[in-house]
Structures are given as C-alpha cells and as structure tokens.
Design an enzyme around this catalytic site. Structure first.
Site, PDB file in Angstrom:
ATOM      1  N   ASN A  10       2.497   3.693  11.766  1.00  0.00           N
ATOM      2  CA  ASN A  10       3.337   2.861  12.629  1.00  0.00           C
ATOM      3  C   ASN A  10       4.786   3.261  12.355  1.00  0.00           C
ATOM      4  O   ASN A  10       5.358   2.882  11.333  1.00  0.00           O
ATOM      5  CB  ASN A  10       3.089   1.386  12.280  1.00  0.00           C
ATOM      6  CG  ASN A  10       4.040   0.443  12.996  1.00  0.00           C
ATOM      7  OD1 ASN A  10       4.774   0.857  13.892  1.00  0.00           O
ATOM      8  ND2 ASN A  10       4.027  -0.821  12.595  1.00  0.00           N
ATOM      9  N   LYS A  12       7.396   2.357  13.797  1.00  0.00           N
ATOM     10  CA  LYS A  12       8.356   1.280  14.072  1.00  0.00           C
ATOM     11  C   LYS A  12       9.564   1.847  14.846  1.00  0.00           C
ATOM     12  O   LYS A  12       9.410   2.765  15.642  1.00  0.00           O
ATOM     13  CB  LYS A  12       8.764   0.578  12.772  1.00  0.00           C
ATOM     14  CG  LYS A  12       7.540   0.127  11.961  1.00  0.00           C
ATOM     15  CD  LYS A  12       7.860  -0.823  10.848  1.00  0.00           C
ATOM     16  CE  LYS A  12       6.583  -1.194  10.110  1.00  0.00           C
ATOM     17  NZ  LYS A  12       6.780  -2.177   9.051  1.00  0.00           N
ATOM     18  N   HIS A  96       1.848  -7.374  15.635  1.00  0.00           N
ATOM     19  CA  HIS A  96       2.439  -6.956  14.361  1.00  0.00           C
ATOM     20  C   HIS A  96       3.324  -8.079  13.813  1.00  0.00           C
ATOM     21  O   HIS A  96       3.962  -8.801  14.571  1.00  0.00           O
ATOM     22  CB  HIS A  96       3.260  -5.672  14.538  1.00  0.00           C
ATOM     23  CG  HIS A  96       3.677  -5.106  13.221  1.00  0.00           C
ATOM     24  ND1 HIS A  96       4.795  -5.555  12.560  1.00  0.00           N
ATOM     25  CD2 HIS A  96       3.103  -4.179  12.415  1.00  0.00           C
ATOM     26  CE1 HIS A  96       4.889  -4.910  11.402  1.00  0.00           C
ATOM     27  NE2 HIS A  96       3.879  -4.071  11.292  1.00  0.00           N
ATOM     28  N   GLU A  98       6.161  -8.116  12.563  1.00  0.00           N
ATOM     29  CA  GLU A  98       7.561  -8.102  12.985  1.00  0.00           C
ATOM     30  C   GLU A  98       7.718  -8.675  14.383  1.00  0.00           C
ATOM     31  O   GLU A  98       8.740  -9.289  14.714  1.00  0.00           O
ATOM     32  CB  GLU A  98       8.120  -6.674  12.870  1.00  0.00           C
ATOM     33  CG  GLU A  98       8.359  -6.316  11.402  1.00  0.00           C
ATOM     34  CD  GLU A  98       7.984  -4.907  11.014  1.00  0.00           C
ATOM     35  OE1 GLU A  98       7.958  -4.027  11.870  1.00  0.00           O
ATOM     36  OE2 GLU A  98       7.718  -4.691   9.809  1.00  0.00           O
ATOM     37  N   GLU A 168      -2.351  -7.347   7.221  1.00  0.00           N
ATOM     38  CA  GLU A 168      -1.080  -6.952   6.622  1.00  0.00           C
ATOM     39  C   GLU A 168      -0.374  -8.192   6.078  1.00  0.00           C
ATOM     40  O   GLU A 168       0.310  -8.895   6.828  1.00  0.00           O
ATOM     41  CB  GLU A 168      -0.179  -6.296   7.672  1.00  0.00           C
ATOM     42  CG  GLU A 168      -0.791  -5.068   8.323  1.00  0.00           C
ATOM     43  CD  GLU A 168       0.272  -4.192   8.962  1.00  0.00           C
ATOM     44  OE1 GLU A 168       0.391  -3.033   8.537  1.00  0.00           O
ATOM     45  OE2 GLU A 168       0.994  -4.663   9.852  1.00  0.00           O
ATOM     46  N   GLY A 174       6.864  -3.323   3.882  1.00  0.00           N
ATOM     47  CA  GLY A 174       8.200  -2.763   3.683  1.00  0.00           C
ATOM     48  C   GLY A 174       8.877  -3.210   2.407  1.00  0.00           C
ATOM     49  O   GLY A 174      10.064  -2.975   2.211  1.00  0.00           O
ATOM     50  N   SER A 214       3.014  -1.562   2.454  1.00  0.00           N
ATOM     51  CA  SER A 214       3.422  -0.683   1.350  1.00  0.00           C
ATOM     52  C   SER A 214       2.304   0.244   0.868  1.00  0.00           C
ATOM     53  O   SER A 214       2.205   0.528  -0.325  1.00  0.00           O
ATOM     54  CB  SER A 214       3.998  -1.500   0.187  1.00  0.00           C
ATOM     55  OG  SER A 214       5.160  -2.190   0.607  1.00  0.00           O
TER      56      SER A 214
HETATM   57  P1  PGA Z   1       4.939  -0.540   5.428  1.00  0.00           P
HETATM   58  O1  PGA Z   1       4.620  -1.183   6.877  1.00  0.00           O
HETATM   59  O2  PGA Z   1       3.833   0.485   5.160  1.00  0.00           O
HETATM   60  O3  PGA Z   1       6.295   0.075   5.562  1.00  0.00           O
HETATM   61  O4  PGA Z   1       4.876  -1.650   4.436  1.00  0.00           O
HETATM   62  C1  PGA Z   1       3.306  -1.442   7.272  1.00  0.00           C
HETATM   63  C2  PGA Z   1       3.310  -2.059   8.654  1.00  0.00           C
HETATM   64  O5  PGA Z   1       4.166  -2.900   8.931  1.00  0.00           O
HETATM   65  O6  PGA Z   1       2.466  -1.712   9.498  1.00  0.00           O
END
Ligand code: PGA
Length: 252
Positions: A10, A12, A96, A98, A168, A174, A214
């Site tokens: 992803n 983003k 997601h 976010e 997640e 993140g 992460s």
């Molecule tokens: P990250 O994000 O691997 O940077 O923690 C995962 C995600 O939000 O899909």
C-alpha cells in the site's frame, strides 16, 4: 490449509511518477514470475496507468487504495470501480484505517463501496483494526466484529470468498510497533471464527486474512508463519523494492 499467501504493498500518498514506475519495474525483475505467493501493489490513483504498463506481463497485480460506489456522474473528486478496472486494477483497498480515522469513513459507507467493488469485478482488500485505547480497554474483538459484520452486510458467500480481510491494528500502522505474532494470530483466528459464524466453515477456511502494521523483512517470516495469517498489507516497507522483496521472501 491451502490458502496461498497474498502480500500487497500500500503505497499510500507516496512516490512520484518516475519513482513509482521504477519501483514497479524493480519488483517485476525480482518477483515478477513468483508463483508461490500472490503479490500486488497499490499506487496512488494518478500513477495507476503508468504502473500498470510497468507491471504488464508479470505476475504482479495492481490495486487501488479506495473507490466510490457510483459508476459516474456528479461526484467531484471520486473514482469509480469501472475506472479502476479500465486502468488495470484487480484489487481495491477499502476501509483502510486512515480513511476511517483521518477522512472519517463510516462502516456503512465502506459497506456500500464493498458491495459496488464486487459488482464491478474488483477484489476488495477490506481493512479492520482497533485503536490503541480500544485494545487497552479490552474491546479489540468488539470493534473488529462490528467492522466485519458491517463490511460484509448484504454480501453473498460466493462474493465474500473474493474478499481479503486485512487486520491492521491502528496502533501498529506506521509506528514501528508491530503486533506480536501471538497477538496477531489471536485476532486472525477470532476473525476467521466470526466468518464461519456469519457464513460457514468452508468459507472461513478459504478466506485470506492479511496482517498489516509495521511489517518489515525482519518480522515478516514469523508473522507469515502463523496458521491464520495469510499474507501482509505493507505500507512503509513497500516503498523500497529491496524491503518489499525481503518481506515477500519471508513468505517462501
Ligand atoms: P505500515 O502501514 O506498514 O507503514 O505500518 C500498513 C498499512 O497501513 O497498510
């Protein structure tokens, strides 16, 4: 269990046109003919066309990071599932964290997008996960149960089989803090049991549940080794070919 691992990147709101194409080409070179694991990348909308050309002929699929639930019309700024198919998307990430927590998407809105994505022939990567305060107050399963029930509302078993769930935990996204493999496995097993309860065991046995938050090359193998973890949704570590390839190799 015969579930094939599925690892998706992803991106983003990252990369630029040249960097995205370069990343896609590097992945094609490294893992473009891998058969054992399904691999996909999810670039920003504006780079989908060029990335699709870079991936052409390889085994790496492409997904979008969101979509809207109408075909076309006066929906300024939105992108339809038909448009995503048109530029070569196979998958679409929906719900997601976010989008849930930064943009403010509701369970109901995400469900409308899920239903439409399936009608459009896209395969949803449906994200669920609890906030830190929800975990700390013992509400993880309440939250993910609500998200799964709402997300799958009105979806037939045949269509549900096309969905990948991505668990997640929001506190792990993140942040560099990964759920332990035991923490992740516990929720994955419970989500699979929930799918069996909503549908049946045969669907629960085949539906893929990715872990996200992460994930990096150093922890991927242990996470992917858990019986109910069927892949990973990778953010930050999917932006460098070597890191993402390291994660994919952790699943071999
Ligand atoms: P990250 O994000 O691997 O940077 O923690 C995962 C995600 O939000 O899909």
């Amino acid at each position: 269990m015969s579930r094939k691992l599925f690892i998706a990147g992803n991106w983003k709101m990252n990369t630029n046109l040249a960097g995205g194409v370069e990343l896609a080409k590097a992945l094609v070179k490294e893992v473009g003919s891998l058969k054992e694991i399904d691999v996909a990348v999810c670039p920003p909308f504006v780079y989908l066309g060029e990335v699709s050309r870079a991936l052409a002929g390889s085994g790496i699929a492409m997904g979008a990071q969101d979509m809207f639930y109408e075909n076309n019309g006066a929906f300024t700024g939105e992108i339809s599932g038909e448009m995503l198919k048109d530029v070569g998307c196979k998958y679409v990430i929906l719900g997601h964290s976010e989008r849930r927590h930064v943009i403010g998407e509701s369970d109901e809105l995400i469900n409308r997008k899920m239903v439409k994505a399936l009608a459009d022939g896209l395969l949803p990567i449906f994200c669920i996960g609890e906030l830190l305060e929800e975990r700390n107050s013992g509400r993880t399963m309440d939250v993910v149960t609500r998200q799964v029930k709402a997300g799958f509302e009105g979806i037939s078993a045949a269509d549900a089989a096309k969905i990948t769930i991505a668990y997640e935990p929001v506190w792990a996204i993140g942040t560099g803090v990964t759920a332990t493999s035991a923490q992740a496995q516990e929720v994955h097993a419970a989500v699979r049991a929930l799918v069996a309860e909503i549908y049946d065991k045969s669907l629960a046995d085949v539906i893929r549940i990715q872990y996200g938050g992460s994930v990096k090359a150093s922890n991927a193998a242990e996470l992917l080794n858990q019986p109910d973890i069927d892949g990973a949704l990778v953010g930050g570590a999917s932006l460098k070919a070597a890191d993402f390839v390291g994660i994919i190799k952790g699943g071999l």
